[in-house]
Design an enzyme around this catalytic site. Structure first.
Site, PDB file in Angstrom:
ATOM      1  CE  LYS A  11      23.332 -23.836 -20.804  1.00  0.00           C
ATOM      2  NZ  LYS A  11      21.972 -23.850 -21.349  1.00  0.00           N
ATOM      3  CB  CYS A  55       1.206 -40.450 -46.795  1.00  0.00           C
ATOM      4  SG  CYS A  55       0.004 -39.687 -47.889  1.00  0.00           S
ATOM      5  CD  GLU A  71      -1.573  -2.395   1.473  1.00  0.00           C
ATOM      6  OE1 GLU A  71      -0.562  -2.547   2.204  1.00  0.00           O
ATOM      7  OE2 GLU A  71      -2.170  -3.344   0.923  1.00  0.00           O
ATOM      8  CD  GLU A  72       4.435   2.011   4.375  1.00  0.00           C
ATOM      9  OE1 GLU A  72       5.115   2.892   4.926  1.00  0.00           O
ATOM     10  OE2 GLU A  72       4.563   0.787   4.590  1.00  0.00           O
ATOM     11  CE  LYS A  97      22.712 -27.938 -21.836  1.00  0.00           C
ATOM     12  NZ  LYS A  97      21.976 -28.372 -22.975  1.00  0.00           N
ATOM     13  CB  CYS A 136      -2.164 -41.559 -45.685  1.00  0.00           C
ATOM     14  SG  CYS A 136      -2.085 -39.948 -44.887  1.00  0.00           S
ATOM     15  CG  ASP A 169      15.861 -24.379 -20.209  1.00  0.00           C
ATOM     16  OD1 ASP A 169      16.418 -23.864 -21.202  1.00  0.00           O
ATOM     17  OD2 ASP A 169      15.129 -25.372 -20.285  1.00  0.00           O
ATOM     18  CE1 TYR A 174      24.583 -15.256 -19.459  1.00  0.00           C
ATOM     19  CE2 TYR A 174      22.672 -15.904 -18.166  1.00  0.00           C
ATOM     20  CZ  TYR A 174      23.273 -15.694 -19.395  1.00  0.00           C
ATOM     21  OH  TYR A 174      22.568 -15.903 -20.540  1.00  0.00           O
ATOM     22  CB  CYS A 212      -4.963 -37.991 -47.748  1.00  0.00           C
ATOM     23  SG  CYS A 212      -3.509 -38.933 -48.241  1.00  0.00           S
ATOM     24  CD  GLU A 229      27.563 -17.717 -13.341  1.00  0.00           C
ATOM     25  OE1 GLU A 229      26.775 -17.810 -14.305  1.00  0.00           O
ATOM     26  OE2 GLU A 229      28.552 -16.979 -13.355  1.00  0.00           O
ATOM     27  CB  CYS A 234      -1.396 -36.156 -48.054  1.00  0.00           C
ATOM     28  SG  CYS A 234      -1.642 -36.423 -46.303  1.00  0.00           S
ATOM     29  NE  ARG A 236      23.235 -16.875 -28.467  1.00  0.00           N
ATOM     30  CZ  ARG A 236      23.217 -18.136 -28.860  1.00  0.00           C
ATOM     31  NH1 ARG A 236      22.197 -18.880 -28.576  1.00  0.00           N
ATOM     32  NH2 ARG A 236      24.212 -18.633 -29.512  1.00  0.00           N
ATOM     33  CB  SER A 252      26.009 -21.286 -27.879  1.00  0.00           C
ATOM     34  OG  SER A 252      26.841 -21.779 -28.887  1.00  0.00           O
ATOM     35  CG  ASP A 288       0.202  -0.069  -4.724  1.00  0.00           C
ATOM     36  OD1 ASP A 288       1.216  -0.316  -5.412  1.00  0.00           O
ATOM     37  OD2 ASP A 288      -0.634  -0.935  -4.396  1.00  0.00           O
TER      38      ASP A 288
HETATM   39  S1  IVH Z   1      27.461 -17.658 -19.787  1.00  0.00           S
HETATM   40  C1  IVH Z   1      29.716 -17.300 -24.222  1.00  0.00           C
HETATM   41  N1  IVH Z   1      26.006 -18.282 -17.707  1.00  0.00           N
HETATM   42  O1  IVH Z   1      23.201 -20.743 -21.862  1.00  0.00           O
HETATM   43  C2  IVH Z   1      28.424 -17.644 -23.579  1.00  0.00           C
HETATM   44  N2  IVH Z   1      25.070 -18.647 -19.870  1.00  0.00           N
HETATM   45  O2  IVH Z   1      24.255 -22.538 -23.916  1.00  0.00           O
HETATM   46  C3  IVH Z   1      28.469 -17.316 -22.129  1.00  0.00           C
HETATM   47  N3  IVH Z   1      22.789 -19.512 -19.842  1.00  0.00           N
HETATM   48  O3  IVH Z   1      23.326 -18.431 -24.494  1.00  0.00           O
HETATM   49  C4  IVH Z   1      27.173 -17.636 -21.483  1.00  0.00           C
HETATM   50  N4  IVH Z   1      22.554 -19.576 -17.660  1.00  0.00           N
HETATM   51  O4  IVH Z   1      21.492 -18.164 -22.734  1.00  0.00           O
HETATM   52  C5  IVH Z   1      26.060 -18.249 -19.059  1.00  0.00           C
HETATM   53  N5  IVH Z   1      24.824 -18.764 -15.769  1.00  0.00           N
HETATM   54  C6  IVH Z   1      24.878 -18.716 -17.106  1.00  0.00           C
HETATM   55  C7  IVH Z   1      23.796 -19.128 -17.926  1.00  0.00           C
HETATM   56  C8  IVH Z   1      23.942 -19.080 -19.310  1.00  0.00           C
HETATM   57  C9  IVH Z   1      21.970 -19.797 -18.829  1.00  0.00           C
HETATM   58  C10 IVH Z   1      22.460 -19.690 -21.283  1.00  0.00           C
HETATM   59  C11 IVH Z   1      22.729 -18.491 -22.172  1.00  0.00           C
HETATM   60  C12 IVH Z   1      23.634 -18.989 -23.265  1.00  0.00           C
HETATM   61  C13 IVH Z   1      23.381 -20.444 -23.223  1.00  0.00           C
HETATM   62  C14 IVH Z   1      24.553 -21.205 -23.778  1.00  0.00           C
END
Ligand code: IVH
Length: 674
Positions: A118, A429, A37-38, A316, A411, A120, A228, A414, A116, A434, A139, A84, A40
């Protein structure tokens, strides 16, 4: 409008500062110090003052609500490419990464790494100029993304201004935009109720929310950000990832839930275990852990492979798994008529996502895994990979007489005959008209990597096809706004948007165009190869497959399919029609080869001292000409580009006998070579 006084300016300034601080407490630290509230009340007060005096600061929280819808996203080039990451699928592969790093650095000492989770989500670049959020981009292909600034501003955790650390002249901050799993589920529930298609996973939901032309929709989507990485920067300098993360925290940026600095790979693997353990409690979807060499100087020495840095890797996590039952096996018909068996599953949650179907790929695969209707199976979902059936677990409990499913004789769409080509696993098919195939071909033609016609996804293609408006992708160019307005899914704006998107798509590259045609076996890569070797599409007309196999990496099967396509009079007629309808094809891939821009192929350059142009730009010039720009001089260095006040790199280059050139000489080499 009332005239503004310094006092009012000050009051507005203070309100903005306070509100931003509270926003940070709430959305980044998750520990608010005032009530909603404060907050807002102060917000409303600020808004009144802004409206009364027409005085709005660039970092005002009132700028977060979204702006009027855009027609399209502008493109933004990343000053430094957004690359990447290489993947490691086991702890041993993480160790191999460390070995590669040390081998490259010729060091047998332990290296310092950060680790760190990763996230998604969707990678973003936020550019701050003089401390103010100036642009935000996706990106994209790594080199060029889309301008989503207004959308990013709606994310409450994104600082509109860099606080507490001074304002660097310019800095590109990179991070991941993501949606929490709970938020994703709530959103899908709501969409289901409204009869809208649901998102497959939190990442798609985040991507769909950011790529909204109407930012007021993004504003409703409760997105988050974890920062990051750093791209180009002027007026600020960091020695390491750890120092950079500390700066981000101080400057009020949200950073990953866990960031640890460790010496040596053993300690890093311990942290990976810890992250893996905590993963189930994260509010967000993490698909791995990212390990980075901490020291920026070492990062520069390690440099990059084509698409990935040598100084980082993504471990991964093993896939999420669950068991469920196969209710039925249904058939889906693809663009080339391939019939794919799909398991209709009892819905099961896997890693925070509901899964109710899974491709079984082909009948050989079904036989190999011995899969039957009614079976209990293990289903796995790894990161962005579509769920798949791993194995059957209770074969002994099967009812009697349950047989292996057989491919259909006709198929399912079709009714045409189904055939299996010699040496192929797939059944097809053979019906040329189709509806399933035709619609898939149209959808493929319009898809993002092909002609990129936004708004021509599965649903709209189905609608346009069923209404008899688009029976072949050529018909796309005959569509009129009036036709669209008659249809239930279209209103004035959406109809205009689609017409505009179609118009825009008419100018395209040969590589994209070839991919769009849906020639069997010709994916994006083969299309690019062709475009590099043939300047014009006409060069492919009546082509013999022997000539195509002369292209390195082009196999016989692909070559035959291409040759068949370009010898079919009906296809050639289609191509001519497309041209007549205004499709214009350019071929930048071919031209770049012809003009010899790969002048520096295989050569490594190091820059030292101050040059008349920003270093990144010079590095880009080198890279554009096919060369590699590295941060440190070694035996592998071919040229040292020397600017003013060159330091130790100059000495080292001299002692190693590296060729030393000036900036002007470099430019001349590029000019002469092109
Ligand atoms: S560092 C040179 N740190 O993973 C690329 N990427 O597979 C350095 N991602 O395109 C990226 N968490 O979208 C980095 N802690 C993290 C991340 C991270 C997710 C993603 C990012 C990147 C993709 C690469």
């Amino acid at each position: 409008m009332e005239k503004i006084t310094d006092n009012i300016k000050q009051e507005i300034g203070k309100l903005v500062k306070d509100l931003n601080y509270h926003c940070y407490r709430y959305y980044v630290l998750d520990s608010p110090v005032i009530s909603d509230e404060e907050y807002d009340k102060s917000y409303r007060h600020l808004k009144e003052l802004e409206e009364k005096y027409h005085y709005v600061l660039p970092d005002s929280p009132t700028q977060r609500v979204g702006a009027s819808p855009l027609d399209k996203f502008e493109k933004i080039k990343h000053t430094e490419p957004m690359l990447s990451l290489d993947n490691a699928f086991s702890h041993d592969e993480v160790r191999e990464f460390d070995e590669r790093v040390r081998r490259f650095l010729k060091s047998d000492r332990d290296v310092e790494y950060t680790v760190e989770p990763k996230y998604d989500g969707l990678a973003m670049e936020l550019t701050y100029r003089n401390g103010i959020l100036y642009k935000a981009s996706t990106r994209g292909d790594g080199y060029e993304g889309e301008d989503v600034t207004v959308n990013i501003k709606t994310i409450k955790a994104v600082p509109l201004k860099i606080e507490e650390v001074g304002a660097p002249e310019e800095i590109d901050i990179r991070g991941e935009v993501y949606m929490d799993i709970k938020e994703f589920e709530a959103l899908n529930k709501e969409r289901e109720k409204e009869g809208e298609p649901v998102f497959a996973n939190p990442r798609n939901a985040a991507a769909g929310s950011i790529r909204q032309l109407d930012s007021s929709i993004t504003a409703k989507r409760k997105l988050h950000l974890a920062c990051y990485g750093i791209g180009a920067a002027r007026g600020v300098n960091f020695k390491s990832q750890w120092e950079f993360i500390a700066w981000l925290k101080k400057a009020r940026f949200p950073v990953p839930a866990i960031v640890k600095l460790k010496k040596g790979i053993d300690e890093i693997i311990d942290v990976i275990r810890e992250i893996e353990e905590k993963r189930k409690d994260f509010s967000f979807e993490a698909d791995g852990a990212v390990i980075k060499v901490n020291d920026f100087e070492l990062q520069r020495s390690l440099g990059f492979k084509t698409r990935e840095p040598r100084w980082a890797t993504a471990y991964k996590f093993p896939a999420h798994k669950a068991t469920t039952k196969i209710k039925n096996i249904i058939f889906s018909v693809g663009r080339t008529g391939t019939i794919t068996p799909v398991a209709d599953l009892e819905t099961v949650r896997i890693g925070g996502v509901n899964v109710s179907s899974s491709s079984l790929h082909n009948w050989d695969e079904i036989a190999r895994k011995d899969i039957r209707i009614g079976d209990t199976v293990v289903v796995e979902r790894a990161g962005d990979v579509i769920p798949h059936v791993v194995n059957v677990i209770n074969k002994e409990k099967r009812g009697k007489g349950v047989e292996l499913p057989k491919p259909p004789k006709k198929c399912p769409v079709c009714g045409s005959a189904v055939e299996r080509e010699e040496g192929e696993v797939a059944y097809r098919c053979i019906g040329l008209n189709c509806p399933a195939q035709v619609q898939e071909r149209i959808r493929h033609y319009a898809s993002r990597a092909a002609m990129d016609i936004e708004g021509l996804g599965e649903k709209n293609v189905e609608l346009l096809y069923s209404q008899g408006l688009v029976k072949h992708f050529v018909d796309i160019y005959k569509l009129k706004k009036e036709d669209l307005l008659e249809l239930p899914r279209f209103a004035e704006k959406s109809a205009q948007n689609l017409i505009d998107a179609i118009e825009k798509s008419k100018r395209t590259s040969l590589a994209r165009f070839l991919y769009s045609l849906g020639i069997i076996h010709v994916g994006e890569y083969a299309a690019k190869l062709l475009a590099r070797n043939f300047e014009h599409i006409e060069g492919l007309y009546h082509m013999k497959s022997e000539r195509i196999t002369e292209i390195k990496q082009m196999g016989e099967k692909i070559a035959e399919s291409i040759s068949r396509f370009f010898n079919d009079p009906e296809n050639l007629h289609t191509l001519k029609t497309l041209r007549a309808m205004g499709v214009e094809i350019t071929n930048p891939d071919f031209e770049s080869r012809k003009t010899g821009k790969r002048l520096f192929e295989g050569l490594t350059f190091v820059i030292t001292g101050t040059l008349p142009q920003p270093r990144q730009e010079v590095e880009e010039l080198i890279e554009k000409a096919g060369g590699h720009a590295s941060g440190a001089v070694s035996k592998k260095t071919d040229y040292l580009v020397m600017g003013e006040e060159a330091g130790s790199k100059f000495q080292k280059a001299r002692s190693l006998g590296v060729r030393i050139i000036s900036y002007e000489e470099l430019l001349k080499m590029i000019e002469d070579g092109s």
